[in-house]
Design an enzyme around this catalytic site. Structure first.
Site, mmCIF file in Angstrom:
data_model
loop_
_atom_site.group_PDB
_atom_site.id
_atom_site.type_symbol
_atom_site.label_atom_id
_atom_site.label_comp_id
_atom_site.label_asym_id
_atom_site.label_seq_id
_atom_site.Cartn_x
_atom_site.Cartn_y
_atom_site.Cartn_z
ATOM 1 N N GLN A 180 28.353 46.331 13.243
ATOM 2 C CA GLN A 180 29.821 46.223 13.305
ATOM 3 C C GLN A 180 30.490 47.189 12.327
ATOM 4 O OE1 GLN A 180 27.763 43.590 13.353
ATOM 5 N NE2 GLN A 180 28.618 41.866 14.471
ATOM 6 N N ASP A 220 34.331 33.814 8.649
ATOM 7 C CA ASP A 220 34.283 33.106 9.936
ATOM 8 C C ASP A 220 34.665 31.648 9.792
ATOM 9 O OD1 ASP A 220 32.447 35.560 10.428
ATOM 10 O OD2 ASP A 220 33.003 34.743 12.380
ATOM 11 N N ASN A 230 30.269 34.122 6.609
ATOM 12 C CA ASN A 230 30.677 35.422 7.155
ATOM 13 C C ASN A 230 29.405 36.127 7.628
ATOM 14 O OD1 ASN A 230 32.810 37.325 7.719
ATOM 15 N ND2 ASN A 230 31.956 38.615 6.124
ATOM 16 N N LYS A 231 29.581 37.296 8.180
ATOM 17 C CA LYS A 231 28.472 38.060 8.752
ATOM 18 C C LYS A 231 27.270 38.105 7.804
ATOM 19 C CE LYS A 231 28.171 39.366 12.003
ATOM 20 N NZ LYS A 231 27.459 38.543 13.012
#
Ligand code: MRU
Length: 319
Positions: A180, A220, A230-231
């Protein structure tokens, strides 16, 4: 967001269908994916045509419009697409409540998305104050316009600072396995913001050598005690930042804050498929016998967070 100089959004509703910039194809191809049914929207979320917590929520509101005649099943179908991003559940609950109150589904979805964009813009205005002339800032994953419909969360302060003429440099983690970071690279290139992509395991090197002054990521799900998901890879960046006395900020709108969960241990972490690790651009990079584990997110404890940048303010600790 600007694409080739023109204003654009990550998704929009047109002629009874939901259109997405297909994020699976970027940065190599700019293609539009059209969802005509709620199943198409569910597929788009699962397969990551659309991704990023607030953008998933926005997609779900229009999914509810497309499936409004079978409200219960539509809500259920959308809730089952991805488990970690709280915005998805927040958005579905929002739509169920508006529709049950007799509101028009499309009006409700449009209002949700306009409000989200405004919240992201305000996150940008609040966070912009943290960006000082000449700063070097690390971000992880993509928390820009693509991930939120417009402006972004972590990237919103960059856009506002850049438009005000501030000079700064962004390090974008590549963010394996789905890279990403290349979406962040694409967005920052469109806006003309000075930046470079680094390998995920290079961040510690740059931090130790005084090359990074601040970290800003999205989230998130942020729970009551301030822990956040989060990621994958966010946790190790937060630990490295603390070790190197670098401030670490999390940017998110209200729709990412889950008050029903007390601690990060309770957050469900999505496990994604093998191919995300084993194949890049249709090219196998691992033998077929190789087993992988692929958690899509990790949880960072609140103690590593310097502050939360929201649409209201920058908060040090969550009450
Ligand atoms: O799996 P993804 O790409 O949907 O994960 C996205 C992230 O982890 C983002 O950092 C997060 O959603 C914040 S986006 C504003």
């Amino acid at each position: 967001m600007k694409i080739e100089g023109k204003d654009c959004r990550a998704l929009w509703f047109e002629d009874g269908t939901l259109k997405f910039i297909d994020q699976r194809k970027l940065p190599y191809k700019l293609e539009i994916y059209t969802a005509k049914t709620v199943d198409d929207v569910a597929f788009a979320i699962k397969d990551m045509v659309v991704r990023g917590a607030p953008a998933i929520g926005a997609a779900a509101t229009y999914g509810m419009v497309l499936g409004v005649n079978d409200l219960k099943n539509t809500a259920e179908k959308l809730r089952k697409t991805r488990p970690t991003a709280y915005d998805l559940f927040y958005a579905v609950d929002f739509m169920v409540s508006k529709i049950k109150d007799g509101g028009d589904a499309l009006d409700a979805a449009n209002n949700y998305v306009e409000d989200l964009i405004d919240r992201c813009r305000r996150i940008g205005e609040n966070g912009e104050e943290l960006i000082k002339e000449g700063m070097k800032i690390l971000t992880h994953c993509n928390a820009g316009a693509l991930a939120t419909v417009d402006y972004g969360t972590a990237l919103a302060p960059f856009y506002i600072a850049h438009r005000k003429g501030k000079k700064f440099f962004v390090y974008a983690d590549e963010t394996r396995p789905r890279c990403q970071g290349l979406l962040t690279d694409w967005e920052l290139t469109q806006e003309g913001i000075d930046h470079a992509v680094i390998a995920d395991n290079a961040a510690g090197h740059f931090m130790k050598n005084g090359e990074i002054d601040m970290v800003i990521t999205g989230a998130d799900r942020i729970v009551s005690n301030g822990d956040f998901a989060n990621k994958i890879g966010t946790y190790e960046k937060a630990v490295l930042a603390k070790e190197n006395n670098i401030p670490f900020y999390v940017a998110a709108p209200i729709s990412t804050f889950d008050k029903t969960i007390k601690s990060g241990d309770e957050i469900i972490i999505e496990e994604r498929g093998r191919d995300e690790l084993a194949i890049i651009n249709n090219c196998k990079i691992m033998p077929d016998y190789t087993k992988v584990k692929n958690p899509a997110f990790d949880v960072t404890p609140a103690e590593y967070v310097t502050g939360y940048i929201t649409e209201e303010k920058i908060t040090k600790k969550l009450e």
